[in-house]
Design a protein around this motif. Structure first.
Motif, PDB file in Angstrom:
ATOM      1  N   UNK A 151       0.811  -1.216   0.000  1.00 60.83           N
ATOM      2  CA  UNK A 151       0.000   0.000   0.000  1.00 60.83           C
ATOM      3  C   UNK A 151       0.852   1.277   0.000  1.00 60.83           C
ATOM      4  N   UNK A 152       2.172   1.146  -0.112  1.00 67.59           N
ATOM      5  CA  UNK A 152       3.042   2.332  -0.095  1.00 67.59           C
ATOM      6  C   UNK A 152       2.681   3.282  -1.228  1.00 67.59           C
ATOM      7  N   UNK A 153       2.461   4.532  -0.862  1.00 74.29           N
ATOM      8  CA  UNK A 153       2.171   5.627  -1.801  1.00 74.29           C
ATOM      9  C   UNK A 153       0.919   5.362  -2.647  1.00 74.29           C
ATOM     10  N   UNK A 154       0.011   4.564  -2.111  1.00 74.90           N
ATOM     11  CA  UNK A 154      -1.259   4.371  -2.805  1.00 74.90           C
ATOM     12  C   UNK A 154      -2.286   5.370  -2.294  1.00 74.90           C
ATOM     13  N   UNK A 155      -3.407   5.443  -2.970  1.00 75.99           N
ATOM     14  CA  UNK A 155      -4.453   6.397  -2.617  1.00 75.99           C
ATOM     15  C   UNK A 155      -5.736   5.664  -2.275  1.00 75.99           C
ATOM     16  N   UNK A 156      -6.497   6.201  -1.327  1.00 82.30           N
ATOM     17  CA  UNK A 156      -7.752   5.581  -0.927  1.00 82.30           C
ATOM     18  C   UNK A 156      -8.801   5.750  -2.023  1.00 82.30           C
ATOM     19  N   UNK A 157      -9.694   4.777  -2.113  1.00 78.49           N
ATOM     20  CA  UNK A 157     -10.771   4.837  -3.108  1.00 78.49           C
ATOM     21  C   UNK A 157     -12.002   5.566  -2.572  1.00 78.49           C
ATOM     22  N   UNK A 158     -11.978   5.923  -1.268  1.00 79.28           N
ATOM     23  CA  UNK A 158     -13.138   6.571  -0.656  1.00 79.28           C
ATOM     24  C   UNK A 158     -12.967   8.097  -0.674  1.00 79.28           C
ATOM     25  N   UNK A 159     -13.971   8.783  -1.170  1.00 77.08           N
ATOM     26  CA  UNK A 159     -13.921  10.247  -1.240  1.00 77.08           C
ATOM     27  C   UNK A 159     -13.844  10.879   0.134  1.00 77.08           C
ATOM     28  N   UNK A 160     -14.477  10.282   1.146  1.00 76.06           N
ATOM     29  CA  UNK A 160     -14.483  10.856   2.483  1.00 76.06           C
ATOM     30  C   UNK A 160     -13.067  10.915   3.062  1.00 76.06           C
ATOM     31  N   UNK A 161     -12.193  10.000   2.680  1.00 77.82           N
ATOM     32  CA  UNK A 161     -10.807  10.012   3.167  1.00 77.82           C
ATOM     33  C   UNK A 161     -10.083  11.261   2.668  1.00 77.82           C
ATOM     34  N   UNK A 162     -10.280  11.585   1.396  1.00 76.87           N
ATOM     35  CA  UNK A 162      -9.653  12.787   0.833  1.00 76.87           C
ATOM     36  C   UNK A 162     -10.264  14.052   1.431  1.00 76.87           C
ATOM     37  N   UNK A 163     -11.571  14.011   1.666  1.00 78.85           N
ATOM     38  CA  UNK A 163     -12.256  15.157   2.271  1.00 78.85           C
ATOM     39  C   UNK A 163     -11.773  15.384   3.701  1.00 78.85           C
ATOM     40  N   UNK A 164     -11.587  14.302   4.430  1.00 80.72           N
ATOM     41  CA  UNK A 164     -11.090  14.414   5.808  1.00 80.72           C
ATOM     42  C   UNK A 164      -9.691  15.018   5.840  1.00 80.72           C
ATOM     43  N   UNK A 165      -8.849  14.626   4.883  1.00 81.64           N
ATOM     44  CA  UNK A 165      -7.495  15.185   4.822  1.00 81.64           C
ATOM     45  C   UNK A 165      -7.540  16.690   4.553  1.00 81.64           C
ATOM     46  N   UNK A 166      -8.423  17.091   3.635  1.00 82.53           N
ATOM     47  CA  UNK A 166      -8.541  18.522   3.332  1.00 82.53           C
ATOM     48  C   UNK A 166      -9.032  19.304   4.544  1.00 82.53           C
ATOM     49  N   UNK A 167     -10.012  18.756   5.270  1.00 76.19           N
ATOM     50  CA  UNK A 167     -10.547  19.447   6.445  1.00 76.19           C
ATOM     51  C   UNK A 167      -9.509  19.520   7.563  1.00 76.19           C
ATOM     52  N   UNK A 168      -8.827  18.422   7.815  1.00 82.00           N
ATOM     53  CA  UNK A 168      -7.798  18.401   8.866  1.00 82.00           C
ATOM     54  C   UNK A 168      -6.675  19.376   8.538  1.00 82.00           C
ATOM     55  N   UNK A 169      -6.217  19.374   7.291  1.00 82.71           N
ATOM     56  CA  UNK A 169      -5.149  20.287   6.878  1.00 82.71           C
ATOM     57  C   UNK A 169      -5.609  21.739   6.964  1.00 82.71           C
ATOM     58  N   UNK A 170      -6.846  21.989   6.521  1.00 81.75           N
ATOM     59  CA  UNK A 170      -7.392  23.342   6.589  1.00 81.75           C
ATOM     60  C   UNK A 170      -7.424  23.854   8.029  1.00 81.75           C
ATOM     61  N   UNK A 171      -7.824  22.991   8.941  1.00 83.51           N
ATOM     62  CA  UNK A 171      -7.923  23.381  10.353  1.00 83.51           C
ATOM     63  C   UNK A 171      -6.578  23.838  10.905  1.00 83.51           C
ATOM     64  N   UNK A 172      -5.537  23.042  10.647  1.00 85.82           N
ATOM     65  CA  UNK A 172      -4.238  23.384  11.225  1.00 85.82           C
ATOM     66  C   UNK A 172      -3.524  24.483  10.450  1.00 85.82           C
ATOM     67  N   UNK A 173      -3.766  24.600   9.166  1.00 84.42           N
ATOM     68  CA  UNK A 173      -3.221  25.751   8.423  1.00 84.42           C
ATOM     69  C   UNK A 173      -3.861  27.035   8.925  1.00 84.42           C
ATOM     70  N   UNK A 174      -5.148  26.979   9.205  1.00 82.31           N
ATOM     71  CA  UNK A 174      -5.845  28.150   9.765  1.00 82.31           C
ATOM     72  C   UNK A 174      -5.227  28.549  11.103  1.00 82.31           C
ATOM     73  N   UNK A 175      -4.926  27.557  11.922  1.00 79.31           N
ATOM     74  CA  UNK A 175      -4.334  27.858  13.225  1.00 79.31           C
ATOM     75  C   UNK A 175      -2.941  28.465  13.087  1.00 79.31           C
ATOM     76  N   UNK A 176      -2.171  28.004  12.118  1.00 74.94           N
ATOM     77  CA  UNK A 176      -0.841  28.583  11.889  1.00 74.94           C
ATOM     78  C   UNK A 176      -0.969  30.037  11.444  1.00 74.94           C
ATOM     79  N   UNK A 177      -1.886  30.301  10.511  1.00 77.69           N
ATOM     80  CA  UNK A 177      -2.100  31.668  10.030  1.00 77.69           C
ATOM     81  C   UNK A 177      -2.561  32.569  11.165  1.00 77.69           C
ATOM     82  N   UNK A 178      -3.462  32.063  12.000  1.00 80.16           N
ATOM     83  CA  UNK A 178      -3.940  32.862  13.133  1.00 80.16           C
ATOM     84  C   UNK A 178      -2.812  33.155  14.118  1.00 80.16           C
ATOM     85  N   UNK A 179      -1.953  32.185  14.347  1.00 83.54           N
ATOM     86  CA  UNK A 179      -0.829  32.386  15.259  1.00 83.54           C
ATOM     87  C   UNK A 179       0.112  33.468  14.743  1.00 83.54           C
TER      88      UNK A 179
END
Length: 342
Positions: A151-179
């Motif tokens: 499974x090295x460097x493979x991608x998930x077939x579920x859209x929710x996995x990609x959506x979760x990554x975008x939301x998680x990244x957005x959350x912490x990027x927002x916190x960095x910008x706010x800091x």
């Protein structure tokens, strides 16, 4: 006779008017107030050994001034690393406290202890945010040695996995910008040893939830796309609300000002929750993680949300008590974090 008497009287009156009025005596110059200087001795908290004696310290000197003078004699102990107290068992003195207002005589004794190496709060906040961001992406891209080699460097077939990554990244990027650009972070510091505890909590939690969400055997939420959409809407709504509260708190006082004010709702509808809670930034933060839990239907995310809720409740209650203590006219309708509940 009467005419002569009147003329003589008028002449005497004119002469009297011509007499110069006496000049007022100059006031004696005021004596300058005598300044009573303090003598400050600094003792080691553990050994009670005298480390330094400061002579002729001005009464208006602050604790920070005394720390600076101590730093000149002991360069390795910079002010942020010093703890000064009036009694070995007393609380540490605040930097802004003034010498003449302390319960000491003209000879004051301070007990010194070393707080150890310090980090600024800004550095701590950035470390707390950047770590989870990087760790989550490592699991998302399925780097080697995380899952099975196939499974090295493979991608998930579920859209929710990609959506979760975008939301998680957005959350912490927002916190960095706010800091970096929003929060007015104080010049306070935190012991270097504490960063391992703080970062360990955020980093391990991010790795734990990322492992299961990005796992090749991850199963999608039970109620399908409707559940994913509901969680996504809650997450985005609360993220915008959290950012709005941070902007409102930033605009509450000018840069460098120490005057504390009661936060009130602004024209932004997301700030109207200030009518009901004292710390709506924590309310929105909690809502964000509830939305993320609903969207991913992942047990580690739910566990992290519960732990975060307990911690934020402690912080919110402390802030709420501080508001009530400082402001007599503080709105009584407000709760700490949950309207009408907590």
């Amino acid at each position: 006779m009467d005419i002569l008497a009147l003329e003589a009287k008028s002449q005497n009156g004119a002469e009297a008017e011509k007499k110069p009025t006496p000049k007022p005596k100059p006031k004696a110059p005021k004596k300058a107030k005598r300044i009573v200087y303090f003598e400050v001795e600094i003792l080691d908290l553990k050994t009670k050994e005298k480390l330094l004696l400061l002579d002729k310290v001005e009464p208006t000197a602050t604790v920070l001034d005394i720390k600076s003078l101590f730093h000149k004699s002991y360069p390795k102990w910079y002010p942020a690393r010093q703890s000064l107290r009036l009694d070995p068992k007393a609380k540490c003195l605040r930097d802004e406290e003034v010498l003449q207002t302390l319960p000491v005589g003209t000879t004051a004794s301070f007990y010194f202890s070393d707080l150890g190496p310090q980090l600024t709060w800004g550095t701590v906040f950035l470390a707390e945010c950047v770590g989870p961001l990087v760790l989550y992406l490592m699991f998302y891209f399925r780097l080697p040695f995380i899952y099975s080699p196939k499974y090295d460097f493979t991608s998930s077939k579920h859209w929710v996995v990609h959506l979760a990554c975008m939301c998680h990244s957005f959350h912490y990027i927002k916190r960095v910008v706010e800091t970096l650009f929003v929060h007015r972070i104080s010049h306070g510091t935190m012991p270097l040893r504490n960063i391992f505890k703080n970062c360990g909590y955020y980093w391990c939690s991010a790795a734990w939830m990322a492992y299961y969400i990005n796992h090749p055997l991850y199963t999608t939420p039970h109620y399908g796309q409707q559940q994913v959409n509901a969680g996504l809407y809650i997450f985005l709504f609360c993220q915008v609300g959290n950012f709005s509260i941070h902007i409102a708190l930033r605009n509450l006082k000018a840069q460098g000002s120490k005057v504390k004010k009661i936060p009130y709702p602004t024209k932004n509808p997301f700030t109207w929750i200030f009518w009901l809670v004292s710390c709506p930034n924590y309310t929105y933060e909690l809502g964000s993680w509830i939305g993320f839990t609903v969207m991913t239907q992942c047990v580690p995310v739910a566990f992290f949300t519960i732990v975060a809720f307990v911690q934020m409740t402690v912080w919110a209650k402390g802030k709420h008590r501080s508001y009530l203590k400082e402001f007599r006219d503080y709105p009584t309708l407000r709760s700490s974090i949950l309207p009408f509940i907590l």
